[in-house]
Design an enzyme around this catalytic site. Sequence first.
Site, short mmCIF file in Angstrom:
data_model
loop_
_atom_site.label_atom_id
_atom_site.label_comp_id
_atom_site.label_asym_id
_atom_site.label_seq_id
_atom_site.Cartn_x
_atom_site.Cartn_y
_atom_site.Cartn_z
N HIS A 146 3.65 -7.08 2.20
CA HIS A 146 2.77 -7.60 3.28
C HIS A 146 2.85 -9.33 2.12
CE1 HIS A 146 0.16 -5.17 5.78
NE2 HIS A 146 0.81 -3.93 4.54
N HIS B 208 6.84 -1.52 2.84
CA HIS B 208 6.63 -3.01 3.80
C HIS B 208 5.16 -3.62 2.29
CE1 HIS B 208 3.50 0.00 5.63
NE2 HIS B 208 3.02 -1.58 5.34
N ASN C 33 0.99 -1.49 0.28
CA ASN C 33 -0.37 0.00 -0.82
C ASN C 33 0.34 1.58 -0.10
OD1 ASN C 33 -2.63 -1.56 -0.06
ND2 ASN C 33 -2.06 -1.82 2.52
N GLN D 279 -1.96 2.33 2.99
CA GLN D 279 -1.04 2.61 4.03
C GLN D 279 -1.38 2.91 5.53
OE1 GLN D 279 2.45 4.51 2.57
NE2 GLN D 279 3.63 3.27 3.35
P1 5GP Z 1 -0.38 -0.77 5.92
O1 5GP Z 1 -1.60 -0.49 6.03
O2 5GP Z 1 0.77 0.32 6.31
O3 5GP Z 1 0.17 -1.25 4.33
O4 5GP Z 1 0.45 -2.20 7.01
C1 5GP Z 1 0.63 -1.76 8.11
C2 5GP Z 1 0.85 -3.12 9.17
O5 5GP Z 1 1.86 -3.04 10.47
C3 5GP Z 1 -0.67 -3.54 9.31
O6 5GP Z 1 -0.87 -5.26 8.45
C4 5GP Z 1 0.32 -3.65 11.05
O7 5GP Z 1 -1.29 -4.67 11.48
C5 5GP Z 1 0.68 -3.73 10.90
N1 5GP Z 1 1.61 -3.45 12.35
C6 5GP Z 1 1.57 -2.08 12.69
N2 5GP Z 1 1.90 -1.58 14.03
C7 5GP Z 1 2.61 -3.00 14.20
C8 5GP Z 1 4.02 -3.17 14.84
O8 5GP Z 1 4.39 -2.44 16.06
N3 5GP Z 1 4.16 -4.42 15.12
C9 5GP Z 1 4.20 -5.34 13.38
N4 5GP Z 1 4.59 -6.94 13.75
N5 5GP Z 1 3.26 -4.94 12.70
C10 5GP Z 1 2.39 -3.83 13.16
#
Ligand code: 5GP
Length: 139
Positions: free
Chosen positions: A103, A101, A88, A95
């Site tokens: 997934h 990152h 994202n 995001q």
């Molecule tokens: P995004 O929404 O930015 O694509 O994904 C961020 C991801 O990071 C989410 O799936 C969320 O669960 C994960 N995430 C957020 N904070 C932490 C954390 O402190 N530790 C871990 N392992 N994952 C996290």
Amino acid sequence: MRDENCIFCKILAGDIPSFKVYEDDDFMVILDAGPATRGHALIIPKEHYKDLYELPEELAAKAFVLGKKLITKLTGILGCDGYNLVQNNGAVAGQTVGHFHLHLIPRYEGDDAGLGWHMGSLDAADAAALIDQIKEEMD
Ligand code: 5GP
Ligand code: ZN
């Protein structure tokens, strides 16, 4: 390069604990704290780049190759039936952490991961206009 306010930079520095799946010179791979399914992992570059726009091409290529290697092994280990690789960019795209990152989301028959979108329909006139615009404006 580290961003003091970035949660993933803090994880990379060991200031916040995480469950590490894999690590090499460029990336750390950890379990997502809010997994869509069992085994949901994140490929995180060790340097802070906000998103795919900022990520150098070499690291972008390496991240995807690493994704391929990991899902190839993890599919057998987890016993999953398929994988989504999701990435994202921007809040509007979902995001929530501003450190690039990728997934890796294992999929299991009958899981309720809920990924996807509502299919629209492609309007032929708009598609043609769009292709013209892209052709004109692409380098
Ligand atoms: P995004 O929404 O930015 O694509 O994904 C961020 C991801 O990071 C989410 O799936 C969320 O669960 C994960 N995430 C957020 N904070 C932490 C954390 O402190 N530790 C871990 N392992 N994952 C996290
Ligand atoms: Zn960061």
